[in-house]
Write an enzyme that holds these catalytic residues in place. Structure first.
Site, PDB file in Angstrom:
ATOM      1  N   ASN A   1       0.864  -1.173   0.000  1.00  0.00           N
ATOM      2  CA  ASN A   1       0.000   0.000   0.000  1.00  0.00           C
ATOM      3  C   ASN A   1       0.904   1.228   0.000  1.00  0.00           C
ATOM      4  O   ASN A   1       1.826   1.326   0.811  1.00  0.00           O
ATOM      5  CB  ASN A   1      -0.867   0.013   1.250  1.00  0.00           C
ATOM      6  CG  ASN A   1      -2.330  -0.276   0.969  1.00  0.00           C
ATOM      7  OD1 ASN A   1      -3.166  -0.076   1.821  1.00  0.00           O
ATOM      8  ND2 ASN A   1      -2.645  -0.736  -0.206  1.00  0.00           N
TER       9      ASN A   1
ATOM     10  N   ARG B   1      10.354  36.394 -28.244  1.00  0.00           N
ATOM     11  CA  ARG B   1       9.929  37.457 -27.338  1.00  0.00           C
ATOM     12  C   ARG B   1       9.216  36.920 -26.099  1.00  0.00           C
ATOM     13  O   ARG B   1       9.319  37.493 -25.013  1.00  0.00           O
ATOM     14  CB  ARG B   1       9.002  38.400 -28.116  1.00  0.00           C
ATOM     15  CG  ARG B   1       8.555  39.591 -27.345  1.00  0.00           C
ATOM     16  CD  ARG B   1       7.739  40.594 -28.132  1.00  0.00           C
ATOM     17  NE  ARG B   1       7.214  40.180 -29.409  1.00  0.00           N
ATOM     18  CZ  ARG B   1       5.957  40.437 -29.810  1.00  0.00           C
ATOM     19  NH1 ARG B   1       5.134  41.077 -29.019  1.00  0.00           N
ATOM     20  NH2 ARG B   1       5.555  40.078 -31.016  1.00  0.00           N
TER      21      ARG B   1
END
Length: 512
Positions: free
Chosen positions: A193, A281
């Site tokens: 788990n 840019r």
């Protein structure tokens, strides 16, 4: 390295990932470990049903198991859940799995004996790599199949990877003087788990992408100079008005990388271009947004690596054992999905920069970056490769977390798919590295056309690094080997180290 449960740093996790770091459990964790183990022992001896201790698993949780069969229950759990398929997980992922599982169990809320944690650390410190197939987890109820394969190796029933081949675990453990782990009540469940596989895979992606992202900054800046782009869009005043931290930092990276460029100074006046294309840019806006996503993912994964994610959880202060759902890996799935989008976008804008460089009407460089276009095709088809990889990443970036298939006869009816979400990051990173390798070759070629003008010291270092291995391509030649060479410079940290030579830059990841 001292393993402090619940207090691992990102730097420590990166050191575990890299290997060569023996781990020692913080002795202050021992009282909590013993106290939680005592709670489980009492539950195993009692009459009340406790999930995973004296009951079956998943849909079989209502089935009671006799005290005489409790150890067999855990053994059968590991055997039945070792059903993974596919290629084995790589050693760095297994190192993280072993370390984070040990740290999680040592928080003192899982009910395992110290020997379980000791065995995890012994295997890690011996440099052993359990054979764990990479496919078979849906990222809920824990990463059951991969963690079961890891545990099976610890028990001496699975396999280890030794020199690229599978070897029986019994022989490997014996050779290293490690006793096979014999499970008691709840210990098998505590080991499988949890989210340690999906979290380890996501961290593997984060750490693997770090030098690639830093290389993207270097290569992107080199392309700005090759196209004689402006550094005006990197002005800090622009980015402070928006306030996005990643954007602010990326603009600073570019300012510093371009600082001192004679190429930039040569066209500060008399250039009739008013604005550069977005791919030049808007790099701070695009890559900066990606950086913010990756920084957030790093924080989520750091929390998860320190978490207790098995079930049921033990609270020794009042003897309670409470069933919950910490094994559900939704945080990891969403973080990995965000990482995938960011990785894809770094590659996507790099592909656009390549397209800009080979387009003479935009870059004002020779068509396809070759002095005799027509007779030579130059970088025409190298860009096609980059476009192919960028498009492939768009498909791979589809979020895994929005998918769910019920399992365990609808008991486990919503799952995260975190393991795949994290595992698919590696091919995406490889694709981006190749795109950037192609851009590096193209940008360096562009710089060559601008000689005798020089770029900045940092970018000239990047150019020289490539030219030591790959000459300029003034006539067509077999280019695939050069792409592989340039891509290796992206992935192995060579370009990243150039960025690190610049003083005063912000760190890539927020210190945590």
């Amino acid at each position: 390295m001292l393993l402090r449960p619940g207090q691992l740093s990102l730097d420590e996790l990166q050191a575990v990932h890299a290997g060569g770091q023996p781990l020692v459990m913080d002795p202050q964790a021992l009282p909590g470990i013993l106290a939680s183990a005592a709670v489980v022992r009492r539950a195993a001896e009692g009459d009340a049903p406790v999930y995973g201790v004296n009951t079956g698993f998943g849909k079989l949780a209502s089935t009671r198991i006799s005290e005489a069969d409790l150890a067999t229950l855990q053994l059968n759990l590991i055997r039945s859940h070792s059903v993974g398929v596919g290629d084995p997980l790589p050693a760095p992922v297994l190192r993280l799995m072993l370390a984070t599982k040990a740290a999680s169990l040592a928080r003192g809320h899982s009910g395992v004996r110290p020997v379980v944690i000791d065995t995890l650390l012994a295997v890690h410190n011996a440099g052993l790599v359990p054979y764990v197939p990479s496919q078979g987890s849906v990222g809920a109820s824990g990463d059951l199949a991969p963690l079961a394969h890891m545990t099976l190796a610890l028990m001496g029933e699975g396999d280890f990877m030794v020199d690229g081949a599978r070897r029986p675990a019994t022989d490997v453990l014996k050779r290293h003087g490690i006793a096979p782990l014999v499970l008691q009540a709840k210990e098998g469940l505590a080991l499988i788990n949890g989210t340690q596989t999906s979290c380890a895979l996501a961290l593997h992606g984060l750490f693997a992408f770090e030098p690639v992202l830093e290389a993207a900054l270097v290569v992107g800046a080199l392309t700005v100079d090759a196209a004689r782009g402006s550094d005006g869009p990197f002005d800090p005043r622009i980015h402070s008005l928006r306030g996005q931290p990643g954007q602010i930092d990326v603009a600073q990276y570019y300012r510093q990388l371009l600082s001192g460029s004679a190429i930039r100074n040569s066209h500060r006046e008399g250039d009739d271009r008013v604005q550069d294309p977005y791919c030049l840019r808007c790099q701070p806006q695009v890559v900066g947004a990606c950086l913010d996503q990756l920084r957030h993912a790093a924080l989520v994964l750091l929390r998860e690596a320190n978490a207790v994610t098995d079930n049921p959880l033990v609270f020794a202060e009042d003897g309670a054992m409470i069933s919950g759902g910490n094994f559900h890996a939704e945080p990891v799935a969403l973080a990995a999905d965000a990482m995938a989008c960011a990785i894809a976008e770094v590659g996507a804008i790099a592909e656009r920069r390549i397209a800009m460089l080979i387009d003479s009407s935009v870059s004002r460089l020779p068509p396809f970056l070759t002095p005799n276009a027509g007779l030579n095709s130059g970088f025409m088809i190298a860009h096609v490769t980059a476009a192919s990889l960028a498009s492939e990443n768009k498909s791979l970036a589809h979020p895994a977390s929005v998918d769910s298939l019920p399992t365990s006869a609808n008991q486990e009816d919503h799952v995260s798919m975190a393991t795949f979400a994290a595992r698919r990051l590696q091919p995406m990173i490889a694709n981006v590295a190749h795109i950037l390798g192609i851009e590096l070759l193209a940008a360096a070629q562009g710089i060559d056309f601008l000689r005798p003008l020089a770029s900045s010291p940092a970018l000239e270092a990047a150019h020289a690094l490539l030219r030591q291995r790959c000459p300029a391509m003034m006539v067509d030649r077999y280019l695939a080997p050069d792409i592989d060479t340039a891509s290796a410079l992206v992935r192995d940290g060579s370009l990243s180290r150039i960025l690190h030579t610049i003083q005063g830059l912000p760190t890539l990841w927020i210190p945590v």
